[in-house]
Write an enzyme that holds these catalytic residues in place. Structure first.
Site, PDB file in Angstrom:
ATOM      1  N   ILE A   7       0.837  -1.198   0.000  1.00 18.00           N
ATOM      2  CA  ILE A   7       0.000   0.000   0.000  1.00 18.00           C
ATOM      3  C   ILE A   7       0.874   1.250   0.000  1.00 18.00           C
ATOM      4  O   ILE A   7       1.777   1.383   0.818  1.00 18.00           O
ATOM      5  CB  ILE A   7      -0.924   0.015   1.237  1.00 18.00           C
ATOM      6  CG1 ILE A   7      -1.823  -1.234   1.222  1.00 18.00           C
ATOM      7  CG2 ILE A   7      -1.760   1.275   1.273  1.00 18.00           C
ATOM      8  CD1 ILE A   7      -2.707  -1.386   2.431  1.00 18.00           C
ATOM      9  N   CYS A   8       0.574   2.154  -0.944  1.00 14.27           N
ATOM     10  CA  CYS A   8       1.259   3.438  -1.060  1.00 14.27           C
ATOM     11  C   CYS A   8       2.773   3.196  -1.185  1.00 14.27           C
ATOM     12  O   CYS A   8       3.206   2.454  -2.056  1.00 14.27           O
ATOM     13  CB  CYS A   8       0.880   4.317   0.129  1.00 14.27           C
ATOM     14  SG  CYS A   8       1.381   6.020  -0.054  1.00 14.27           S
ATOM     15  N   GLN A   9       3.579   3.792  -0.317  1.00 10.54           N
ATOM     16  CA  GLN A   9       5.026   3.564  -0.389  1.00 10.54           C
ATOM     17  C   GLN A   9       5.337   2.080  -0.190  1.00 10.54           C
ATOM     18  O   GLN A   9       6.285   1.551  -0.778  1.00 10.54           O
ATOM     19  CB  GLN A   9       5.720   4.401   0.700  1.00 10.54           C
ATOM     20  CG  GLN A   9       7.217   4.330   0.698  1.00 10.54           C
ATOM     21  CD  GLN A   9       7.795   4.915   1.981  1.00 10.54           C
ATOM     22  OE1 GLN A   9       7.168   4.866   3.041  1.00 10.54           O
ATOM     23  NE2 GLN A   9       8.980   5.483   1.888  1.00 10.54           N
TER      24      GLN A   9
END
Lengths: 343, 356
Positions: free
Chosen positions: B147-149
């Site tokens: 998720i995300c980074q």
């Protein structure tokens, strides 16, 4: 069971006070003479909150204080509109926007602060990014984050222009005697603090200019929105206002000009932090205490050692596996009926 | 300029309404107790330094997949956003979809962690967590949800260790860091990240909070609170608001060296898609991402623009690539009711189709 805390009775009393005061304000607004100055309702809210705040625990206090602050422009707007007939609400809006424009203009011409006592509450909207920055910096530097909060642009810019040369010359005087190096370190710190203050002023000014452009954008958006359906509530007006500000903001912060301002601000802050650490380390060393430099060196060495350990351990595991496999293979060769061990 | 037509009594009504809500709201605010975060029962199965690997307890009646799903969250925020409250929990949704869910909590780095590099996070911590699960399940590979980074990390990991990843799901994950609407990338352009890391050691969470707020300052620092006034009388809404608020301001400090690499090599130099990125001395070649990939992105993401995520399609080596568009923003994808109905079931179904 009543779940409310003990301070609740006092708060209830405060609420009654507020309700009574609100009732009076309502009456005065309802019977106000058109064109007269609006009543001090938004200011009353602030004063009421100042009385209530001490009874409220800190985390709630912070949130509620924010709610009070942010509702002030809204209430201020309401006061101006309640004071006019609906046909005249355009004039109320004009008056409100003109007030904002004057504040920004004065700030840009270096004669006032957007957060000054005479500024409209809505002007504080452009202070939000700077306020958040000041709060963040307060936790990171030995100097207060709001170092410029009360400084008027006029003073700051004038002082910067008039004194920059003198300051630079003063801070370039070579150190003498036993403390020569220390003097130079302090000169370096003050140079960096001055650079940071200048970077912050430029950043601040950019938001003031953005504020003026946002007002223009708001007027355009108002025309476009009114062409679709009449705006008949303050809330619609407020939301349109925020949309207009965000639109101008996004356009601006994607520009190279903003990237340069932003980079300059962060880099100037890093430079102050770096020089503060150098001086602090020198002080700690003088007191025979461990310095940040020494602790960093230890951390780096520990980190490198742990990485080497992991690599060695992984190599060892691989070798063991290989040995086991070759051992298993040779024993399988000699004892063909024995089952192979799985891992 | 067109004039609004706001009758005085309407203005008076709105004035009274806001004032009363504020006055009454103090009582509700005082009734708020500690805000719990992370609602699904979980157990720690592995710890190392500040990291904890959790397993979420599945609902008793639900059959779980035989291969675990490891959720890899970003370093810059806390992972409880995926499990914020009972009716707003991606984790719960994934469990409900029959997945056996694990999550890496990176913890809060301190100055002793300053020298951690991306290599330590990706080839170290993440790889060891994957190995723990492989041993636990006697499996060759696991499913990853980044998720995300954490999605970017998972992508790098999948490229470096393709044999250990069966299926890869990336969610609101930046891949191309130089898309036109990417504010963070624009801002990072002129920042001397070497000077910042050398000065601060670890990058303070306060700084990150400010950066994230600056993505939408007037909404996130202004309008959001004015909206709250309208619902101050709703205690449940207030609790939910405060939970999200806690998360927004709960940014851990960033280990200095890893931050330096991430900003320079991803944001400033965009090396991931250029094929020039090396981690721990190994080149990250996205063509080696040959396992099935599901790329979940948010159409109104203000932090990771959709184009930054959608770039993935051009660079991965897999033939089995699919996208899932969510009609909302970067925060909404974790906490909106709409996301709960759409995203976890779709991930569950996609993984189920690829589970033999």
């Amino acid at each position: 069971m009543d779940e409310r805390p003990a301070s609740s009775d006092w708060l209830t009393a405060q609420q009654k006070y507020w309700d009574a005061w609100l009732d009076l304000t309502r009456q005065s607004l309802a019977f106000a003479v058109p064109g007269e100055a609006p009543g001090p309702a938004a200011e009353g809210l602030r004063r009421w909150w100042e009385a209530v705040a001490p009874a409220v625990p800190p985390p709630t206090q912070e949130l509620f204080g924010r709610l009070v602050d942010l509702s002030r422009p809204y209430l201020e707007m309401a006061e101006q509109f309640a004071d006019r007939t609906s046909e005249d609400s355009g004039a109320a809006l004009d008056q409100w926007l003109d007030g904002l424009n004057q504040t920004f203009g004065a700030t840009e011409r270096s004669a006032a602060s957007t957060s000054g006592p005479d500024a409209p509450a809505a002007a504080a909207l452009w202070e939000l990014p700077l306020d958040a920055w000041r709060q963040a910096v307060s936790a990171l530097l030995p100097i207060p984050g709001d170092v410029l909060k009360s400084a008027k642009q006029a003073d700051a810019v004038r002082v910067r222009v008039e004194l920059k040369d003198k300051r630079d010359r003063l801070l370039s005087i070579p150190g003498i005697g036993y403390t020569r190096e220390l003097q130079e370190q302090y000169q370096q710190l003050w140079r960096r603090v001055a650079d940071y203050v200048e970077a912050l002023q430029h950043y601040d000014l950019a938001f003031v200019r953005l504020g003026r452009r946002s007002i223009e954008n708001f007027r355009k958006r108002l025309d476009a929105a009114a062409a679709r359906a009449p705006i008949d509530s303050l809330r619609q007006l407020y939301d349109l206002w925020v949309d207009a500000c965000e639109e101008m903001y996004v356009e601006y912060v994607l520009s190279d000009e903003y990237a340069a301002l932003y980079g300059r601000l962060i880099n100037a802050l890093s430079a102050v932090k770096q020089q503060s650490s150098v001086l602090l380390d020198d002080m700690l060393e003088g007191m025979n205490l461990p310095t940040r430099r020494e602790i960093d060196t230890m951390h780096r060495r520990i980190h490198e050692t742990r990485r080497e350990n992991r690599t060695l351990r992984a190599d060892l595991e691989r070798l063991n596996e290989r040995l086991e496999r070759s051992g298993t293979a040779s024993s399988t060769d000699s004892k063909p009926h024995r089952k192979t061990k799985h891992h | 300029m067109a004039s609004p037509r706001i009758p005085p009594d309407q203005a008076l009504r709105e004035f009274t309404n806001v004032s009363q809500k504020l006055s009454e709201g103090v009582h509700n605010l005082l009734r708020v107790r500690e805000i719990p975060t992370g609602v699904t029962p979980k157990e720690a199965i592995y710890r190392e330094d500040k990291l904890t690997l959790y397993r979420f307890k599945p609902p008793a009646a639900k059959a779980q997949t035989r291969v675990p799903l490891l959720v890899v969250y970003a370093l810059v925020n806390r992972p409880y956003m995926t499990d914020l409250q009972e009716d707003r929990s991606i984790i719960r949704g994934l469990l409900g979809a029959g997945l056996d869910v694990y999550l890496i909590d990176w913890g809060y780095p301190d100055r002793a962690d300053r020298y951690l590099e991306l290599d330590d996070y990706i080839n170290g911590y993440l790889d060891r967590c994957v190995d723990v699960l492989r041993r636990r399940y006697r499996a060759e590979s696991v499913d990853l949800l980044g998720i995300c980074q954490g999605g970017t990390f998972s992508l790098c990991y999948a490229a470096l260790h393709p044999d250990k990843v069966r299926n890869l799901v990336t969610m609101v994950t930046p891949v191309d860091f130089h898309t036109p609407a990417d504010m963070l990338s624009r801002w990072a352009k002129r920042v001397d990240v070497d000077a910042a890391v050398d000065a601060f050691g670890n990058i303070p969470g306060e700084m990150l909070n400010w950066i994230f707020l600056m993505l939408k300052p007037y909404r996130l620092m202004g309008q959001k609170y004015v909206d709250l006034i309208d619902r101050l009388d709703d205690l449940e809404h207030l609790h939910n608001f405060l939970r999200t608020e806690k998360w927004i301001f709960d940014s851990p400090d960033q280990a200095g060296e890893a931050f330096r690499q991430f900003i320079k090599e991803f944001y400033q130099e965009n090396k991931l898609i250029q094929g020039h990125l090396t981690i721990g001395g190994h080149r990250v070649d996205l063509k080696k991402v040959t396992m099935p990939v599901l790329n979940v992105y948010a159409k109104e993401d203000h932090l990771v623009p959709p184009q930054a995520s959608l770039a993935l399609k051009q660079y991965v080596g897999t033939d089995d690539y699919r996208e899932l568009a969510f009609g909302g923003g970067h925060i909404g994808i974790y906490i909106s009711g709409k996301s709960q109905k759409e995203v976890p079931p779709a991930i569950g179904a996609w993984i189920a189709e690829r589970s033999n």
